[in-house]
Design a protein around this motif. Sequence first.
Motif, PDB file in Angstrom:
ATOM      1  N   VAL A   1       7.848 -10.433   2.085  1.00  0.00           N
ATOM      2  CA  VAL A   1       6.760  -9.776   2.790  1.00  0.00           C
ATOM      3  C   VAL A   1       6.650  -8.346   2.260  1.00  0.00           C
ATOM      4  O   VAL A   1       7.657  -7.662   2.124  1.00  0.00           O
ATOM      5  CB  VAL A   1       7.059  -9.746   4.312  1.00  0.00           C
ATOM      6  N   VAL A   2       5.434  -7.907   1.940  1.00  0.00           N
ATOM      7  CA  VAL A   2       5.204  -6.521   1.515  1.00  0.00           C
ATOM      8  C   VAL A   2       4.764  -5.735   2.740  1.00  0.00           C
ATOM      9  O   VAL A   2       3.843  -6.133   3.448  1.00  0.00           O
ATOM     10  CB  VAL A   2       4.139  -6.431   0.406  1.00  0.00           C
TER      11      VAL A   2
ATOM     12  N   TYR B   1      18.118   0.270   6.583  1.00  0.00           N
ATOM     13  CA  TYR B   1      18.289   0.134   5.142  1.00  0.00           C
ATOM     14  C   TYR B   1      17.774  -1.222   4.698  1.00  0.00           C
ATOM     15  O   TYR B   1      17.635  -2.132   5.486  1.00  0.00           O
ATOM     16  CB  TYR B   1      19.768   0.264   4.770  1.00  0.00           C
ATOM     17  N   GLY B   2      17.530  -1.347   3.413  1.00  0.00           N
ATOM     18  CA  GLY B   2      17.101  -2.623   2.870  1.00  0.00           C
ATOM     19  C   GLY B   2      15.692  -2.558   2.342  1.00  0.00           C
ATOM     20  O   GLY B   2      15.016  -1.537   2.429  1.00  0.00           O
ATOM     21  N   GLY B   3      15.270  -3.642   1.777  1.00  0.00           N
ATOM     22  CA  GLY B   3      13.949  -3.699   1.181  1.00  0.00           C
ATOM     23  C   GLY B   3      13.969  -3.114  -0.224  1.00  0.00           C
ATOM     24  O   GLY B   3      14.849  -2.345  -0.588  1.00  0.00           O
ATOM     25  N   THR B   4      13.012  -3.507  -1.009  1.00  0.00           N
ATOM     26  CA  THR B   4      12.852  -3.000  -2.370  1.00  0.00           C
ATOM     27  C   THR B   4      11.588  -2.166  -2.414  1.00  0.00           C
ATOM     28  O   THR B   4      10.516  -2.640  -2.044  1.00  0.00           O
ATOM     29  CB  THR B   4      12.743  -4.170  -3.373  1.00  0.00           C
TER      30      THR B   4
ATOM     31  N   GLU C   1      -1.551   4.437  -6.349  1.00  0.00           N
ATOM     32  CA  GLU C   1      -1.328   5.572  -5.456  1.00  0.00           C
ATOM     33  C   GLU C   1      -0.479   5.197  -4.243  1.00  0.00           C
ATOM     34  O   GLU C   1      -0.083   6.063  -3.478  1.00  0.00           O
ATOM     35  CB  GLU C   1      -2.675   6.131  -4.996  1.00  0.00           C
ATOM     36  N   GLN C   2      -0.215   3.916  -4.038  1.00  0.00           N
ATOM     37  CA  GLN C   2       0.599   3.450  -2.910  1.00  0.00           C
ATOM     38  C   GLN C   2       2.076   3.654  -3.232  1.00  0.00           C
ATOM     39  O   GLN C   2       2.609   3.003  -4.112  1.00  0.00           O
ATOM     40  CB  GLN C   2       0.329   1.972  -2.623  1.00  0.00           C
ATOM     41  N   LYS C   3       2.724   4.569  -2.533  1.00  0.00           N
ATOM     42  CA  LYS C   3       4.127   4.851  -2.820  1.00  0.00           C
ATOM     43  C   LYS C   3       5.044   4.532  -1.640  1.00  0.00           C
ATOM     44  O   LYS C   3       6.227   4.738  -1.715  1.00  0.00           O
ATOM     45  CB  LYS C   3       4.292   6.313  -3.219  1.00  0.00           C
ATOM     46  N   ASP C   4       4.504   4.037  -0.551  1.00  0.00           N
ATOM     47  CA  ASP C   4       5.322   3.745   0.621  1.00  0.00           C
ATOM     48  C   ASP C   4       5.356   2.247   0.931  1.00  0.00           C
ATOM     49  O   ASP C   4       5.393   1.841   2.076  1.00  0.00           O
ATOM     50  CB  ASP C   4       4.831   4.537   1.831  1.00  0.00           C
ATOM     51  N   LEU C   5       5.355   1.423  -0.106  1.00  0.00           N
ATOM     52  CA  LEU C   5       5.409  -0.028   0.055  1.00  0.00           C
ATOM     53  C   LEU C   5       6.827  -0.532  -0.187  1.00  0.00           C
ATOM     54  O   LEU C   5       7.530  -0.034  -1.071  1.00  0.00           O
ATOM     55  CB  LEU C   5       4.465  -0.715  -0.926  1.00  0.00           C
TER      56      LEU C   5
ATOM     57  N   PRO D   1      13.574 -12.880   6.996  1.00  0.00           N
ATOM     58  CA  PRO D   1      14.684 -12.785   7.962  1.00  0.00           C
ATOM     59  C   PRO D   1      15.203 -11.361   8.177  1.00  0.00           C
ATOM     60  O   PRO D   1      15.859 -11.088   9.177  1.00  0.00           O
ATOM     61  CB  PRO D   1      15.787 -13.664   7.341  1.00  0.00           C
ATOM     62  N   ASP D   2      14.903 -10.441   7.258  1.00  0.00           N
ATOM     63  CA  ASP D   2      15.369  -9.060   7.401  1.00  0.00           C
ATOM     64  C   ASP D   2      14.507  -8.251   8.362  1.00  0.00           C
ATOM     65  O   ASP D   2      14.919  -7.190   8.812  1.00  0.00           O
ATOM     66  CB  ASP D   2      15.398  -8.360   6.036  1.00  0.00           C
ATOM     67  N   ILE D   3      13.312  -8.724   8.682  1.00  0.00           N
ATOM     68  CA  ILE D   3      12.444  -8.024   9.619  1.00  0.00           C
ATOM     69  C   ILE D   3      13.005  -8.243  11.023  1.00  0.00           C
ATOM     70  O   ILE D   3      13.305  -9.371  11.412  1.00  0.00           O
ATOM     71  CB  ILE D   3      10.996  -8.549   9.521  1.00  0.00           C
TER      72      ILE D   3
END
Length: 102
Positions: free
Chosen positions: A15-16, A75-78, A84-88, A94-96
């Motif tokens: 999921v993004v 913590y987590g996620g890549t 211009e999108q830098k906060d994705l 399952p981590d959500i």
Amino acid sequence: MSQTLAKLYPLANRVVIKRAESAARSQGGIVLPENVKSKLLRGTVVAVGPGHVNNEGERIPLSVQVGDNVILPDYGGTKLEIGEQKDLYVFREPDILAKITE
């Protein structure tokens, strides 16, 4: 949503998420310290994968959809930087931690 984001299609159960800014103040006007702000991580789902495939070959759909507001772990996620999108960030479903309904 930008043209580049419209073409982004995560695979499997990924999921993004666009992270929301942590609030510096509570609704009552109290200034929150840094250690509390980091625990209030929220985001909005901008793209979802097709789902996980189980042992029988059946696809299990994700429980979140584009536009859902979610609570994320500290913590987590890549991290992604697309145009211009830098906060994705990309997370596995399952981590959500939770989906916020209003």
